[in-house]
Enzyme design. Sequence first.
Site, mmCIF file in Angstrom:
data_model
loop_
_atom_site.group_PDB
_atom_site.id
_atom_site.type_symbol
_atom_site.label_atom_id
_atom_site.label_comp_id
_atom_site.label_asym_id
_atom_site.label_seq_id
_atom_site.Cartn_x
_atom_site.Cartn_y
_atom_site.Cartn_z
ATOM 1 N N MET A 32 13.648 15.982 -0.498
ATOM 2 C CA MET A 32 15.015 15.465 -0.365
ATOM 3 C C MET A 32 15.377 15.378 1.122
ATOM 4 S SD MET A 32 17.100 16.753 -3.665
ATOM 5 C CE MET A 32 17.544 18.362 -3.104
ATOM 6 N N GLY A 33 14.345 15.340 1.984
ATOM 7 C CA GLY A 33 14.600 15.229 3.422
ATOM 8 C C GLY A 33 15.012 16.556 4.021
ATOM 9 N N HIS A 36 11.472 20.712 6.964
ATOM 10 C CA HIS A 36 11.164 21.907 7.756
ATOM 11 C C HIS A 36 9.680 22.215 7.594
ATOM 12 C CE1 HIS A 36 11.185 23.839 3.857
ATOM 13 N NE2 HIS A 36 12.449 23.443 3.657
ATOM 14 N N HIS A 39 7.965 21.868 4.154
ATOM 15 C CA HIS A 39 7.559 20.503 3.770
ATOM 16 C C HIS A 39 6.319 20.074 4.544
ATOM 17 C CE1 HIS A 39 12.088 20.243 3.146
ATOM 18 N NE2 HIS A 39 11.627 19.920 1.959
ATOM 19 N N GLN A 155 10.581 25.450 -10.563
ATOM 20 C CA GLN A 155 10.424 23.988 -10.516
ATOM 21 C C GLN A 155 8.946 23.620 -10.722
ATOM 22 O OE1 GLN A 155 12.463 21.168 -7.731
ATOM 23 N NE2 GLN A 155 10.600 21.323 -6.547
ATOM 24 N N MET A 186 11.531 29.398 4.110
ATOM 25 C CA MET A 186 12.137 28.182 4.679
ATOM 26 C C MET A 186 12.782 27.359 3.570
ATOM 27 S SD MET A 186 10.093 26.988 7.892
ATOM 28 C CE MET A 186 9.558 28.170 9.108
ATOM 29 N N ARG A 189 18.500 24.516 2.857
ATOM 30 C CA ARG A 189 19.836 25.127 2.737
ATOM 31 C C ARG A 189 20.057 26.253 3.754
ATOM 32 N NH1 ARG A 189 19.135 23.649 -2.927
ATOM 33 N NH2 ARG A 189 20.825 22.218 -3.463
HETATM 34 O O1 PAF Z 1 12.102 20.366 -4.325
HETATM 35 C C1 PAF Z 1 12.799 19.366 -4.020
HETATM 36 O O2 PAF Z 1 13.062 19.096 -2.851
HETATM 37 C C2 PAF Z 1 13.350 18.486 -5.129
HETATM 38 O O3 PAF Z 1 13.686 19.223 -6.247
HETATM 39 C C3 PAF Z 1 12.391 17.328 -5.496
HETATM 40 C C4 PAF Z 1 11.091 17.851 -6.074
HETATM 41 C C5 PAF Z 1 12.108 16.487 -4.263
HETATM 42 C C6 PAF Z 1 13.039 16.429 -6.552
HETATM 43 O O4 PAF Z 1 14.207 15.838 -6.084
#
Ligand code: PAF
Length: 285
Positions: A32-33, A36, A39, A155, A186, A189
Amino acid sequence: MLGQVVLRSLAELRAWRAQIPLGESLGFVATMGALHEGHISLVRESVAKCRRTVVSIFVNPTQFAPGEDLDKYPRTLESDLAKLAPLGIDAVYAPSVDDLYPPEASTIVVETSLSKHLCGPFRPGHFRGVMTVVLTLFNQVRPDAAFFGQKDYQQCAVLRRMVRDLAVPVEMVVCPTVREPDGLAMSSRNAYLTPDARLLAPCIYESLVKVLALYQLGESSGSRLAAEGLAHLQSATQFEVEYYSVVHLNTLEPLECVGKAGAVVAVAARLEGTRLIDNVLLEAH
Ligand code: PAF
């Protein structure tokens, strides 16, 4: 920019995807951008493992419950593109809401077991929003492998279950949580934390490390392990703990006794309103 293209619509993504020769593996990192190091570690893993890599940047409205931080969620596309540029990826997919949710979209993906535990009761609708967007992204991108972070353990479990149940032809790769030097996991938020809250936030990981140490000393009662972690965290009164649980690695059901299969210790707590989650694995002895 090492060949990194920015695809701003589904049509652009489809045209780009069509040019990838059959047999060239495609790795995918959904984000979701507000990127950090967590990612970035997923991106590096994908680049190492796959011939091509695409990263999506899309703040998915359907995974935010009413009253959550959808409006204030950081949107930092230009700096995200700059962070990705040196990593050797092939494309960034930055679609519009309509590309993911066509007008009058009325189909959702619901998982009915794992998503009821841990964060489920505290974030109504969250997992069906995540599953719906991730399945749609998988169908659009058609990756061979997708990379997610262990920090979002539930998730990962829910998405793995979706991939298995719906026979989605994607290999799910879960990568270790990346932490700040003081242990804080990290997260995009973390940017919401005030300086005082930022100083306290590492207590979450400290409490998990305590639980891990107790487990290694021989304690196997799920409720005693969870109580120890909770007590440590609550010694700082600023934390509002949503849950502190020792659960089964696959079913996410609370475990009375941590057996041969091991377990995951998962916690969610609010600190001055910012919701933080973290977890550690209890490996089998
Ligand atoms: O983990 C995330 O950033 C989000 O839940 C994802 C997997 C990109 C889905 O929007």
